[in-house]
Design a protein around this motif. Sequence first.
Motif, PDB file in Angstrom:
ATOM      1  N   THR A   1       0.783  -1.354   0.232  1.00 42.36           N
ATOM      2  CA  THR A   1      -0.065  -0.019  -0.106  1.00 42.36           C
ATOM      3  C   THR A   1       0.821   1.302   0.200  1.00 42.36           C
ATOM      4  OG1 THR A   1      -1.685  -1.189   1.373  1.00 42.36           O
ATOM      5  CG2 THR A   1      -2.043   1.099   1.100  1.00 42.36           C
TER       6      THR A   1
ATOM      7  N   LYS B   1      -8.425  -0.179  -3.819  1.00 40.51           N
ATOM      8  CA  LYS B   1      -7.589   1.030  -3.185  1.00 40.51           C
ATOM      9  C   LYS B   1      -7.088   1.614  -4.572  1.00 40.51           C
ATOM     10  CE  LYS B   1      -5.267   3.217  -0.133  1.00 40.51           C
ATOM     11  NZ  LYS B   1      -4.485   3.894  -1.112  1.00 40.51           N
TER      12      LYS B   1
ATOM     13  N   THR C   1      -5.189   3.464   5.628  1.00 40.11           N
ATOM     14  CA  THR C   1      -5.754   2.566   4.858  1.00 40.11           C
ATOM     15  C   THR C   1      -6.131   1.147   5.837  1.00 40.11           C
ATOM     16  OG1 THR C   1      -5.292   3.423   2.800  1.00 40.11           O
ATOM     17  CG2 THR C   1      -6.156   1.120   2.701  1.00 40.11           C
TER      18      THR C   1
ATOM     19  N   MET D   1     -13.071   2.156   0.696  1.00 38.74           N
ATOM     20  CA  MET D   1     -11.854   2.502  -0.069  1.00 38.74           C
ATOM     21  C   MET D   1     -12.170   3.510  -1.077  1.00 38.74           C
ATOM     22  SD  MET D   1      -9.333   0.735   1.093  1.00 38.74           S
ATOM     23  CE  MET D   1      -9.964   1.075   2.732  1.00 38.74           C
TER      24      MET D   1
END
Length: 302
Positions: free
Chosen positions: A47, A97, A195, A272
């Motif tokens: 991420t 995402k 996140t 998301m």
Amino acid sequence: MKKRLSICIIMLFILFILIYPEDCVKAAANGLILWYENILPALLPFTIFSNILIQSGYLDDMVRAAMPVLNRLFFHHPQAAYPIIAGFLFGFPMGSKTTADLLREGKLTVAEANILCAMCNNISPVFVSSYVLIASLGMYDKMLPTYAALYLPPLVCGLFLLRRTKALPLKKNTASGSNLNFQIIDAGIMNGFETLLKLGGYIMLFSLLSQMCIRLAGSNETVFLCLAGVTEITNGVHAVAQSTLPLAAKYPATVAATAFGGLSGLAQTASMIKGTGISMRFYLVFRLVQTLLSTLLALCIL
């Protein structure tokens, strides 16, 4: 009506916590342990690097360099390559995402983002092979057929829809288009932790909901399996694997639960893509069609 339903759900949670405190503590602990030991180390590094790659502009350089190949593979939607690869390799929720991030950066149209979010937001192959097939069902020989049942329907349907959608032209390269500095790195790190913290919260809440389903179902195994499978995938797969169903029923039921992803998956996806304009209605319809096709393929495999 929606407000009343939300209030009822919250009150039901509070009553459950007050009446069954031990169950709640155990469920919350299990959810947080799952997040800390499996989700956090697996998804946080990717991420962070994904955020840095998009914000720095290096993703555009990579796409531009591979443009001839990507245009052939993805029907003149070269920007679709990154969320597709991220979603299918690293799994849920990286598909939604990365799609949402690219849409916010103006690199995708809303129509492209709708398709990619639904197409790429699948359970990771590592989870399918290690937890679903080996740990839960003990079906070592069904790995490749199961991959085909789970990933071919969204891939084929998604590419078909992309082919009928107009692509957003890739922006021209500029001398200052690509840039990497500590501000971008810091922002990528903070975004990555934000996140994953959200995911941890949702996993804990739906672990509580799964425990509540166990109490509501009582001794009725059919009701319990349906509630567990629809609510949260990890508990749903475990419940099906431990049930008295024959293997011929366990395998397609497990594939169906995995393809759908559970209400927990829907809630995490909505988190998301919040504020991007991506349609959750389209996502749900696509997911239901995918679940149906994957289940039919699972039946054919058996």
